[in-house]
Design a protein around this motif. Structure first.
Motif, mmCIF file in Angstrom:
data_model
loop_
_atom_site.group_PDB
_atom_site.id
_atom_site.type_symbol
_atom_site.label_atom_id
_atom_site.label_comp_id
_atom_site.label_asym_id
_atom_site.label_seq_id
_atom_site.Cartn_x
_atom_site.Cartn_y
_atom_site.Cartn_z
ATOM 1 N N ALA A 235 66.025 35.823 102.959
ATOM 2 C CA ALA A 235 65.504 36.822 103.881
ATOM 3 C C ALA A 235 63.987 36.670 104.030
ATOM 4 N N VAL A 236 63.490 36.861 105.256
ATOM 5 C CA VAL A 236 62.065 36.670 105.554
ATOM 6 C C VAL A 236 61.499 37.990 106.075
ATOM 7 N N LYS A 237 60.462 38.488 105.409
ATOM 8 C CA LYS A 237 59.801 39.723 105.863
ATOM 9 C C LYS A 237 58.580 39.331 106.696
ATOM 10 N N LEU A 238 58.556 39.751 107.953
ATOM 11 C CA LEU A 238 57.459 39.467 108.867
ATOM 12 C C LEU A 238 56.636 40.734 109.060
ATOM 13 N N LEU A 239 55.316 40.585 109.000
ATOM 14 C CA LEU A 239 54.411 41.721 109.169
ATOM 15 C C LEU A 239 53.517 41.485 110.381
ATOM 16 N N ALA B 157 49.856 50.309 101.208
ATOM 17 C CA ALA B 157 50.168 50.314 99.783
ATOM 18 C C ALA B 157 51.681 50.323 99.578
ATOM 19 N N GLY B 158 52.148 49.498 98.661
ATOM 20 C CA GLY B 158 53.576 49.355 98.414
ATOM 21 C C GLY B 158 54.233 48.280 99.250
ATOM 22 N N GLU B 159 53.519 47.737 100.257
ATOM 23 C CA GLU B 159 54.080 46.703 101.124
ATOM 24 C C GLU B 159 53.990 45.348 100.431
ATOM 25 N N SER B 160 54.998 44.515 100.658
ATOM 26 C CA SER B 160 55.000 43.146 100.135
ATOM 27 C C SER B 160 54.411 42.208 101.168
ATOM 28 N N LEU B 161 53.664 41.229 100.700
ATOM 29 C CA LEU B 161 52.973 40.278 101.568
ATOM 30 C C LEU B 161 53.153 38.880 101.005
ATOM 31 N N SER B 162 53.402 37.912 101.871
ATOM 32 C CA SER B 162 53.543 36.533 101.410
ATOM 33 C C SER B 162 52.679 35.608 102.250
ATOM 34 N N GLY C 57 53.014 25.683 98.530
ATOM 35 C CA GLY C 57 54.101 26.600 98.248
ATOM 36 C C GLY C 57 53.794 28.000 98.745
ATOM 37 N N ARG C 58 54.719 28.909 98.432
ATOM 38 C CA ARG C 58 54.616 30.291 98.890
ATOM 39 C C ARG C 58 54.107 31.179 97.773
ATOM 40 N N ILE C 59 53.232 32.107 98.132
ATOM 41 C CA ILE C 59 52.728 33.118 97.208
ATOM 42 C C ILE C 59 53.099 34.479 97.775
ATOM 43 N N ALA C 60 53.748 35.297 96.972
ATOM 44 C CA ALA C 60 54.146 36.635 97.412
ATOM 45 C C ALA C 60 53.609 37.657 96.431
ATOM 46 N N ASN D 90 53.535 34.797 107.699
ATOM 47 C CA ASN D 90 54.832 34.848 108.386
ATOM 48 C C ASN D 90 55.435 33.453 108.544
ATOM 49 N N THR D 91 55.438 32.721 107.448
ATOM 50 C CA THR D 91 55.957 31.350 107.441
ATOM 51 C C THR D 91 57.122 31.265 106.466
ATOM 52 N N ALA D 92 58.161 30.567 106.852
ATOM 53 C CA ALA D 92 59.365 30.463 106.026
ATOM 54 C C ALA D 92 59.854 29.027 106.015
ATOM 55 N N ARG D 93 60.573 28.691 104.965
ATOM 56 C CA ARG D 93 61.209 27.378 104.843
ATOM 57 C C ARG D 93 62.620 27.453 105.413
#
Length: 738
Positions: A115-119, A171-176, A230-233, A277-280
């Motif tokens: 799953a990919v979360k886009l902000l 606050a509380g939001e996830s970011l990658s 790589g990805r950092i979340a 907003n990048t995904a593999r």
């Protein structure tokens, strides 16, 4: 006549001639090579035997070759699915794309692997700050064509990388973030021990610290502290506050910061791009999938799933019985008409037809409760266009059944899983058995539910009740595909900018854009038997167990995830002990780096040591250490031809090439470990420079650990040491003045 498959292209004449050419080298006393000599007769006899052996070996059938390879633990590789990194744009509100979201590049379908979360965020500015300078890297990051150092060339502790967003992350939001480094691919090895350590902070507010740089909660670090792409979340813990960071001083912005807490990079990280907003995505087209859950045995149990097929596909729910077979339950709109024994369920969706779906079972009064057990409840989803294709036929109850799956271009064996329906009870209701794929039936017994699938031909084969069970006879289709994935091959290595079209119309309403900025990678065709045999021959020459010095060098150089420049092995030696140390081996490793004398970090040494420890002999004690560098300075008085009086820099360059610690382009090899620096070596290097008449005087100075100067002025080095050039001092004298 059977076709000849030459395993060796040497003929009888070739073997004889090769043997005769080796006689002077191996047996110089053998001087009579004429045909009457008994030795030549034996050479011809054994050449004939060798040719006959090759002749028969060349007729080994393909099945036997596969078995020989299997005995070696080698199997032909299946088609590999390509991967590509896709950046999504035009995000107007937070959106979660489920796993399996499909994009298309021409006729190649790619899916998100999770799953990919886009902000609705954009990176506005990027600033790097070291003790010496502060630089704005925003333009380089936007174009992605000029790499920049995240922490400067020296990568000293407390250097910082600042990233500004155009709006606040709640606050509380996830970011990658996806960090793409310029120095290599994403690290796949899990055994790397990084020495450098970074921390992530955001400028925000809390009651204890007020407005300050506050830690972010790190969820995932696929970069291993920026040692690979790589990805950092992370999750934002406190409310963010705008602040001015020089030189982006035009207005306050919302910033996060990566701080280098501990230095230790062999190669300081160079960033091509930091992307939001990048995904593999992987090149595959999933037509059917299954998800397994544990039964709780409690009332109103729920099974929640969020994938593209879970949202848009057809659903089947199965519960495993005590005999291991699966019984399919029936979907109903509600439990109003259900009794305690009704095997039914209700499907609920979070936000209309586009949200995650939830399967809910009854409470024992209205609807039955699945039993308690590990993995005894299953959801099976399939796409609308696959609903009919999943039924591949019915069993006739006979041995050696074969089916050709023309409509299912599956390229990997693990991309196809089957169930076989068995009629049960008076009504003949089907209960389902899971069948497992095997490469052949050689190890299958009469009760083993095995099948063989060949992706190259699309042929599906069942056993004969001696080698593999026979599917149960049924009057209706009872062979059903539960997992089906298409995709794989070289065509998945797509060009940039092609992966930009949504497959399903339901996703067009999101108005998102998508683009792959780089080529797809990793896609490969299935390996042929000939290619597999060639790979086996090559692999056979690659050492796995470290026995000889050459084995240690080869294995250490190939440590996954590390860039090793040189390796030196010292047998029967352990640091801090008097030689010899029986059973000990010391390995000196030199990493690749920007400086002339790169020093491995503690994590680098630990990673190499762990890699060697898995491959050493059980009685061998292995030590991995850093090299000892010795700086050598040459003082020389050189007589040259008159018109070469201004060419002293050539002599210095020759000395630098000679006293180089690392291998360099052009065939220049680094100074051997532990080799004494003889004055004769220096004389020879200087004398080869054009215009030099002779060396009138020469002496050497050295700085380093345990180096010793001999009575003749040579420099004796310990075995762990290599040299590098100091500031050589060369005085030139014209030969016309003498």
């Amino acid at each position: 006549m059977l076709p000849r498959i030459p395993l060796d292209d040497r003929t009888f004449e070739n073997i004889v001639q090769e043997s005769r050419r080796g006689i002077p080298r191996r047996l110089p006393e053998w001087t009579d090579e004429n045909a009457h000599d008994p030795g030549i007769t034996f050479v011809e006899l054994f050449a004939w035997l060798s040719e006959m052996q090759q002749y028969y070996l060349s007729r080994v059938p393909e099945r036997n070759v596969r078995k020989f390879l299997e005995l070696l633990g080698i199997f032909p590789r299946e088609a590999a699915q390509a991967e590509a990194d896709v950046t999504f744009g035009n995000v107007r509100e937070p959106v979660t794309l489920p796993a399996g979201t499909k994009l298309q590049a021409e006729d190649q379908v790619f899916e998100t692997t999770e799953a990919v979360k886009l902000l609705p965020l954009e990176i506005e500015r990027i600033v790097t700050r070291t003790e010496k300078e502060t630089s704005d890297r925003s333009a380089s990051n936007e174009r992605g064509n000029v790499a920049f150092y995240a922490f400067g060339r020296e990568a000293e502790a407390d250097s910082r990388l600042y990233i500004a967003f155009d709006r606040e992350v709640e606050a509380g939001e996830s970011l990658s973030l996806y960090v793409k480094l310029a120095d290599g691919e994403e690290t796949k090895a899990g055994g790397i021990i990084p020495s450098a350590r970074v921390s992530w902070k955001a400028y925000g507010w809390d009651e204890e610290n007020g407005n300050s740089w506050l830690p972010l909660e790190l969820v995932e670090d696929g970069t291993l502290h920026l040692t690979s792409s790589g990805r950092i979340a992370f999750r934002v813990v406190s409310p963010m506050r705008p602040v001015i960071v020089h030189p982006a001083a035009d207005r306050p912005r919302y910033w996060i910061c990566c701080i280098l807490e501990e230095a230790g990079y062999e190669l300081p990280p160079r960033i091509d791009q930091v992307l939001l907003n990048t995904a593999r995505l992987r090149q595959r087209d999933t037509k059917s999938e299954q998800m397994t859950f544990d039964g709780t045995g409690l009332a109103d149990q729920e099974l929640e799933a969020d994938s593209l097929l879970a949202r848009c596909g057809k659903l089947r729910v199965q519960v495993r019985q005590s005999d291991g077979r699966w019984r399919e339950w029936r979907e109903v709109p509600d439990f109003a008409l259900a009794d305690a024994g009704s095997e039914v369920y209700v499907v609920e969706r979070e936000s209309g037809s586009g949200g995650a779906s939830r399967v809910r079972f009854g409470d024992g009064v209205r609807g039955a409760i699945p039993g308690e057990g590990a993995g005894n409840v299953r959801r099976i989803h399939c796409s609308e266009d696959f609903a009919e294709l999943r039924w591949i036929g019915r069993s006739n109850g006979l041995p050696h059944q074969k089916l050709r799956l023309y409509d299912l271009p599956v390229k990997r064996r693990d991309g196809l899983r089957l169930q076989v329906g068995v009629p049960e009870g008076k009504d003949g209701r089907l209960v389902w058995e899971d069948w497992e794929p095997v490469s052949d039936f050689d190890r299958s017994g009469p009760l083993d539910r095995h099948y063989r699938f060949d992706p190259a031909t699309g042929e599906l084969t069942f056993g004969n009740d001696e080698r593999g069970a026979i599917p149960a006879l049924a009057a209706e289709p009872n062979l059903c595909v539960t997992v089906c994935e298409f995709g794989g091959g070289e065509r998945g290595n797509i060009k940039p900018g092609l992966l930009n079209r949504w497959v399903m119309e339901e996703q067009d309403v999101l108005l998102l854009t998508a683009d792959n900025l780089d080529y797809g990678f990793g896609g490969a065709e299935a390996e042929t038997l000939e290619e597999c045999v060639e790979r086996a021959r090559t692999q056979w020459q690659v050492p796995y167990c470290a026995v000889t010095d050459e084995d240690y060098v080869r294995i250490a150089m190939d440590t996954p995830g590390l860039k090793v420049s040189r390796v030196h092995v010292i047998p029967n030696y352990a640091p801090g002990r008097e030689r010899p140390a029986d059973g000990a081996v010391t390995v000196v490793v030199v990493p690749k780096g920007l400086s002339e004398t790169p020093v491995p970090s503690a994590g680098f040494l630990a990673t190499v040591a762990k890699h060697l420890d898995d491959r050493r002999l059980i009685t061998t004690e292995v030590h991995v250490v850093a090299p000892d560098y010795v700086k050598v300075t040459v003082h020389a008085v050189v007589v040259v031809e008159p018109h070469f009086m201004e060419e002293g820099h050539r002599i210095v360059a020759a000395l630098n090439r000679l006293l180089a610690p690392l291998d360099k382009p052009g065939g220049i090899q680094g100074w051997p470990f532990g080799r004494t620096v003889h004055k004769g070596d220096i004389y020879g290097a200087i004398s080869q420079v054009k215009g030099v008449a002779y060396v009138q005087d020469l002496w050497l100075d050295a700085e380093g650990t345990a180096v010793r100067k001999s009575a003749g002025g040579d420099l004796e080095l310990p075995e762990t040491a290599i040299v590098y050039s100091g500031a050589h001092r060369v005085e030139l004298i014209s030969s016309a003045q003498l």
